[in-house]
Design a protein around this motif. Structure first.
Motif, PDB file in Angstrom:
ATOM      1  N   PHE A   1       7.309   9.637  17.563  1.00 11.62           N
ATOM      2  CA  PHE A   1       7.968   9.473  16.260  1.00 11.62           C
ATOM      3  C   PHE A   1       9.303  10.214  16.234  1.00 11.62           C
ATOM      4  O   PHE A   1      10.303   9.701  15.733  1.00 11.62           O
ATOM      5  N   ALA A   2       9.310  11.449  16.781  1.00 13.92           N
ATOM      6  CA  ALA A   2      10.547  12.226  16.813  1.00 13.92           C
ATOM      7  C   ALA A   2      11.603  11.536  17.674  1.00 13.92           C
ATOM      8  O   ALA A   2      12.791  11.501  17.312  1.00 13.92           O
ATOM      9  N   ALA A   3      11.185  10.959  18.811  1.00 15.29           N
ATOM     10  CA  ALA A   3      12.132  10.270  19.682  1.00 15.29           C
ATOM     11  C   ALA A   3      12.708   9.025  19.012  1.00 15.29           C
ATOM     12  O   ALA A   3      13.850   8.628  19.297  1.00 15.29           O
ATOM     13  N   LEU A   4      11.944   8.424  18.095  1.00 15.26           N
ATOM     14  CA  LEU A   4      12.406   7.229  17.380  1.00 15.26           C
ATOM     15  C   LEU A   4      13.189   7.582  16.125  1.00 15.26           C
ATOM     16  O   LEU A   4      13.568   6.685  15.356  1.00 15.26           O
ATOM     17  N   GLY A   5      13.388   8.887  15.903  1.00  8.96           N
ATOM     18  CA  GLY A   5      14.154   9.314  14.739  1.00  8.96           C
ATOM     19  C   GLY A   5      13.363   9.352  13.453  1.00  8.96           C
ATOM     20  O   GLY A   5      13.950   9.344  12.355  1.00  8.96           O
ATOM     21  N   LYS A   6      12.040   9.402  13.539  1.00 12.44           N
ATOM     22  CA  LYS A   6      11.177   9.465  12.363  1.00 12.44           C
ATOM     23  C   LYS A   6      10.581  10.863  12.230  1.00 12.44           C
ATOM     24  O   LYS A   6      10.477  11.600  13.213  1.00 12.44           O
TER      25      LYS A   6
ATOM     26  N   ALA B   1       5.334  12.821   8.897  1.00 14.87           N
ATOM     27  CA  ALA B   1       5.152  11.607   8.094  1.00 14.87           C
ATOM     28  C   ALA B   1       4.468  10.519   8.915  1.00 14.87           C
ATOM     29  O   ALA B   1       3.607   9.779   8.402  1.00 14.87           O
ATOM     30  N   GLY B   2       4.818  10.433  10.208  1.00 13.39           N
ATOM     31  CA  GLY B   2       4.184   9.437  11.062  1.00 13.39           C
ATOM     32  C   GLY B   2       2.706   9.697  11.249  1.00 13.39           C
ATOM     33  O   GLY B   2       1.874   8.784  11.154  1.00 13.39           O
ATOM     34  N   LEU B   3       2.341  10.959  11.484  1.00 12.62           N
ATOM     35  CA  LEU B   3       0.934  11.304  11.653  1.00 12.62           C
ATOM     36  C   LEU B   3       0.166  11.109  10.348  1.00 12.62           C
ATOM     37  O   LEU B   3      -1.006  10.726  10.366  1.00 12.62           O
TER      38      LEU B   3
ATOM     39  N   LEU C   1      -3.202   9.045  10.179  1.00 14.77           N
ATOM     40  CA  LEU C   1      -4.438   9.813  10.066  1.00 14.77           C
ATOM     41  C   LEU C   1      -4.954   9.985   8.643  1.00 14.77           C
ATOM     42  O   LEU C   1      -6.156  10.191   8.448  1.00 14.77           O
ATOM     43  N   ILE C   2      -4.074   9.911   7.656  1.00 13.81           N
ATOM     44  CA  ILE C   2      -4.488  10.225   6.288  1.00 13.81           C
ATOM     45  C   ILE C   2      -4.445   9.005   5.376  1.00 13.81           C
ATOM     46  O   ILE C   2      -5.402   8.732   4.642  1.00 13.81           O
ATOM     47  N   ASP C   3      -3.354   8.252   5.432  1.00 15.45           N
ATOM     48  CA  ASP C   3      -3.202   7.121   4.506  1.00 15.45           C
ATOM     49  C   ASP C   3      -4.317   6.084   4.610  1.00 15.45           C
ATOM     50  O   ASP C   3      -4.687   5.488   3.587  1.00 15.45           O
ATOM     51  N   PRO C   4      -4.886   5.798   5.819  1.00  9.07           N
ATOM     52  CA  PRO C   4      -5.996   4.835   5.868  1.00  9.07           C
ATOM     53  C   PRO C   4      -7.252   5.282   5.116  1.00  9.07           C
ATOM     54  O   PRO C   4      -8.170   4.487   4.947  1.00  9.07           O
ATOM     55  N   PHE C   5      -7.301   6.537   4.666  1.00 11.83           N
ATOM     56  CA  PHE C   5      -8.440   7.026   3.894  1.00 11.83           C
ATOM     57  C   PHE C   5      -8.094   7.194   2.416  1.00 11.83           C
ATOM     58  O   PHE C   5      -8.854   7.805   1.662  1.00 11.83           O
ATOM     59  N   ASN C   6      -6.954   6.658   2.003  1.00 13.61           N
ATOM     60  CA  ASN C   6      -6.461   6.874   0.640  1.00 13.61           C
ATOM     61  C   ASN C   6      -7.073   5.869  -0.334  1.00 13.61           C
ATOM     62  O   ASN C   6      -6.477   4.852  -0.667  1.00 13.61           O
ATOM     63  N   GLY C   7      -8.290   6.161  -0.763  1.00 12.57           N
ATOM     64  CA  GLY C   7      -8.937   5.318  -1.770  1.00 12.57           C
ATOM     65  C   GLY C   7     -10.000   4.395  -1.189  1.00 12.57           C
ATOM     66  O   GLY C   7     -10.097   4.192   0.013  1.00 12.57           O
ATOM     67  N   LYS C   8     -10.782   3.808  -2.114  1.00 13.87           N
ATOM     68  CA  LYS C   8     -11.902   2.958  -1.707  1.00 13.87           C
ATOM     69  C   LYS C   8     -11.427   1.715  -0.958  1.00 13.87           C
ATOM     70  O   LYS C   8     -12.023   1.336   0.048  1.00 13.87           O
ATOM     71  N   ARG C   9     -10.347   1.128  -1.430  1.00 14.48           N
ATOM     72  CA  ARG C   9      -9.878  -0.097  -0.773  1.00 14.48           C
ATOM     73  C   ARG C   9      -9.399   0.186   0.648  1.00 14.48           C
ATOM     74  O   ARG C   9      -9.672  -0.589   1.573  1.00 14.48           O
ATOM     75  N   ALA C  10      -8.695   1.309   0.824  1.00 14.37           N
ATOM     76  CA  ALA C  10      -8.197   1.648   2.161  1.00 14.37           C
ATOM     77  C   ALA C  10      -9.358   1.926   3.114  1.00 14.37           C
ATOM     78  O   ALA C  10      -9.355   1.482   4.266  1.00 14.37           O
ATOM     79  N   ILE C  11     -10.361   2.650   2.631  1.00 13.38           N
ATOM     80  CA  ILE C  11     -11.521   2.945   3.484  1.00 13.38           C
ATOM     81  C   ILE C  11     -12.268   1.660   3.826  1.00 13.38           C
ATOM     82  O   ILE C  11     -12.742   1.485   4.959  1.00 13.38           O
TER      83      ILE C  11
ATOM     84  N   GLY D   1      -3.156   2.273  10.978  1.00 14.23           N
ATOM     85  CA  GLY D   1      -1.987   3.141  11.055  1.00 14.23           C
ATOM     86  C   GLY D   1      -0.771   2.400  11.566  1.00 14.23           C
ATOM     87  O   GLY D   1       0.350   2.600  11.077  1.00 14.23           O
ATOM     88  N   GLY D   2      -0.975   1.520  12.566  1.00  9.63           N
ATOM     89  CA  GLY D   2       0.136   0.729  13.078  1.00  9.63           C
ATOM     90  C   GLY D   2       0.710  -0.206  12.029  1.00  9.63           C
ATOM     91  O   GLY D   2       1.928  -0.373  11.920  1.00  9.63           O
ATOM     92  N   GLU D   3      -0.165  -0.835  11.239  1.00 12.68           N
ATOM     93  CA  GLU D   3       0.304  -1.729  10.181  1.00 12.68           C
ATOM     94  C   GLU D   3       1.079  -0.963   9.113  1.00 12.68           C
ATOM     95  O   GLU D   3       2.128  -1.424   8.625  1.00 12.68           O
ATOM     96  N   LEU D   4       0.570   0.215   8.740  1.00 15.69           N
ATOM     97  CA  LEU D   4       1.268   1.026   7.734  1.00 15.69           C
ATOM     98  C   LEU D   4       2.589   1.557   8.275  1.00 15.69           C
ATOM     99  O   LEU D   4       3.571   1.679   7.537  1.00 15.69           O
ATOM    100  N   ALA D   5       2.615   1.882   9.576  1.00 10.71           N
ATOM    101  CA  ALA D   5       3.854   2.371  10.176  1.00 10.71           C
ATOM    102  C   ALA D   5       4.939   1.292  10.153  1.00 10.71           C
ATOM    103  O   ALA D   5       6.131   1.596  10.019  1.00 10.71           O
ATOM    104  N   GLN D   6       4.527   0.023  10.280  1.00 10.38           N
ATOM    105  CA  GLN D   6       5.501  -1.063  10.205  1.00 10.38           C
ATOM    106  C   GLN D   6       6.107  -1.171   8.811  1.00 10.38           C
ATOM    107  O   GLN D   6       7.326  -1.294   8.649  1.00 10.38           O
ATOM    108  N   SER D   7       5.243  -1.135   7.799  1.00 12.06           N
ATOM    109  CA  SER D   7       5.714  -1.358   6.429  1.00 12.06           C
ATOM    110  C   SER D   7       6.391  -0.133   5.825  1.00 12.06           C
ATOM    111  O   SER D   7       7.323  -0.268   5.033  1.00 12.06           O
ATOM    112  N   ARG D   8       5.953   1.069   6.179  1.00 10.33           N
ATOM    113  CA  ARG D   8       6.472   2.270   5.519  1.00 10.33           C
ATOM    114  C   ARG D   8       7.522   3.006   6.334  1.00 10.33           C
ATOM    115  O   ARG D   8       8.373   3.689   5.764  1.00 10.33           O
TER     116      ARG D   8
END
Length: 362
Positions: free
Chosen positions: A39-44, A48-50, A54-64, A319-326
Motif C-alpha cells: 500500500f505504501a509503495a502504491l502511495g496509499k 487505511a489499506g489494512l 481487516l476491519i471493514d468486512p466486519f462492519n455490520g450484519k450485512r458485511a459479515i 477486502g480486495g473489492e473494498l480496496a477497489q471502490s474506496r
C-alpha cells in the motif's frame, strides 16, 4: 559451481503439531505486513489499506453476511480438495468441477422453472442440488478414468478440463440455455424465487447453504478422522507401500477421493447459481476453485481448518473489492494478496520442516 554455495537444506525432525498449525498464522501475519508495504509503495495509507482488508468486512450484519456468503463455496471446494490431497491425488480442477456443477444445476432449474409447473419448489431445490453434485462428480470422474486407465497426470488433466468446462458453460448460455427474452445477452433466464435457496438471515444474501456447509464440515471431520475409509485414504497418501501391504486399494482411493472432491465442488456451484447469482452467466466463479487450493493448505487439510481458511480467503476477496471502490486500487490486488499468502505459507512450512546447515568441508 554448485560447491561455491556453502549451505544446504537439511530436513528437521518431525515438527510438532503446534508448529504445524502455527505456520498458517505466521503466513497470514506476514501477508498483512507485506500488504502494508505494498500500500505504501502504491502511495496509499498503509493503515487505511489494512483497515479496508481487516476491519471493514466486519462492519455490520450485512458485511459479515457477505463474508460468510463468499466463504461458503471456498469451504465446500476446500473440503473436497483436502480429501484428495490427503490421498496424494492432486486435483487442481475444482474450478472446472464447480463450473460443471453450476451448469448441471442451472440446466435442471431451466427445465423445471416453466409456467404452470407441477414441481414444488422444495423438490426442485433437491433436484437442483443433486444435479450439481452429479455434474461435479462426473467432471472429476473424467480425471479419475484417465488416471486409472492410462496413468495420465491428474494435475494436467484436471487443470485442462477446467478450460473445457468454461467453454461448455459459454456454449450453454449462448445456445440451448440462453434466455430468449434476455436481449441477446449470453445468460439464462432469472430463476423463480421458489427455486432459490432460502435465506439464513433476513435482509441479507446469506442463504441456507452456509449452514449446510458447516454440517458437511462436521461430517467430513468424522469421515477423515474416525472412519475406516478416511483412514485408508490417509494411509494411502502418506505411505502408499504400507497401504498396499495392508490391502488398501489405491484404485479405490483414486476414485473415492476424486468423486468426493468433484461432488463438493459441484455442490458449491449449485449453491452459487441458486443463491447470490440467480441465473447462469458466462462466468459463475471469480476463481473459487483455485483459491480453495490455498484454503485447503491453510487449513492443514482438515475440515475445521478449511472453515477457518475459507473465512480468511473470503476476507481477502471482500477486502480486495473494498480496496477497489474506496482506495482506487486495481482488481488484481486480490490476486496479489492470495499469491503472497500462498508463497509465505510455503515458505513458513519450509522453515519449519528444514534448516540451513553448512556443508562439511572435504
Amino acid at each position: 559451481m554448485h560447491n561455491l554455495w556453502p549451505w544446504k537444506l537439511e530436513l528437521r525432525g518431525t515438527p510438532s503439531r503446534a508448529m504445524t498449525y502455527l505456520s498458517p498464522l505466521i503466513a497470514i501475519v506476514l501477508t498483512m505486513l507485506l500488504g502494508a508495504l505494498l500500500f505504501a509503495a502504491l502511495g496509499k495509507d498503509p493503515l487505511a489499506g489494512l483497515k479496508v482488508f481487516l476491519i471493514d468486512p466486519f462492519n455490520g450484519k450485512r458485511a459479515i453476511s457477505e463474508l460468510l456468503l463468499k466463504a461458503t463455496p471456498l469451504i465446500l471446494c476446500a473440503l473436497g480438495l483436502a480429501v484428495c490431497f490427503r490421498a496424494n491425488i492432486w486435483n487442481i480442477g475444482a474450478e472446472g468441477q464447480f463450473t460443471v456443477g453450476a451448469l448441471f444445476s442451472g440446466a435442471m432449474l431451466v427445465f423445471l422453472d416453466v409456467p404452470n409447473h407441477a414441481i414444488p419448489g422444495s423438490v426442485g431445490l433437491v433436484l437442483m442440488v443433486l444435479a450439481g453434485i452429479v455434474g461435479g462428480a462426473f467432471w472429476a470422474s473424467i480425471t479419475a478414468s484417465l488416471r486409472d486407465r492410462f496413468n495420465a497426470n491428474e494435475i494436467l488433466v484436471s487443470l485442462m478440463l477446467t478450460y473445457v468446462a468454461q467453454l461448455l458453460l459459454m456454449y450453454a448460455v449462448n445456445g440451448p440455455l440462453k434466455d430468449p427474452n434476455g436481449m441477446n445477452f449470453p445468460q439464462s433466464k432469472v430463476f423463480s424465487d421458489e427455486f432459490m435457496l432460502p435465506m439464513l438471515l433476513s435482509g441479507t444474501r446469506l442463504h441456507i447453504g452456509f449452514a449446510v456447509t458447516l454440517i458437511l464440515a462436521a461430517v467430513m471431520t468424522v469421515f477423515m478422522t474416525r472412519s475406516f475409509r478416511g483412514f485408508s485414504l490417509m494411509v494411502g497418501g502418506v505411505a502408499p507401500h504400507a497401504a498396499r501391504y495392508a490391502g488398501f486399494s489405491s484404485r479405490s482411493a483414486l476414485w473415492v477421493s476424486l468423486l468426493i472432491s468433484g461432488g463438493f465442488a459441484g455442490l458449491a456451484g449449485a449453491f452459487e447459481i441458486a443463491g447470490p447469482i440467480g441465473q447462469l452467466l458466462p462466468s459463475v466463479s471469480p476463481g473459487y476453485g483455485f483459491a480453495a487450493i490455498i484454503v485447503a493448505f491453510i487449513g492443514r487439510l482438515h475440515p475445521v481448518g478449511a472453515v477457518l481458511g475459507g473465512l480468511v480467503m473470503s476476507l481477502l476477496y471482500l477486502g480486495g473489492e473494498l480496496a477497489q471502490s474506496r482506495l482506487g486500487l486495481p482488481s488484481a490486488i486480490t490476486g496479489v494478496f492470495q499469491g503472497m499468502l500462498l508463497f509465505l505459507l510455503l515458505a513458513s512450512d519450509t522453515l519449519i520442516n528444514y534448516r540451513l546447515r553448512r556443508k562439511a568441508r572435504i
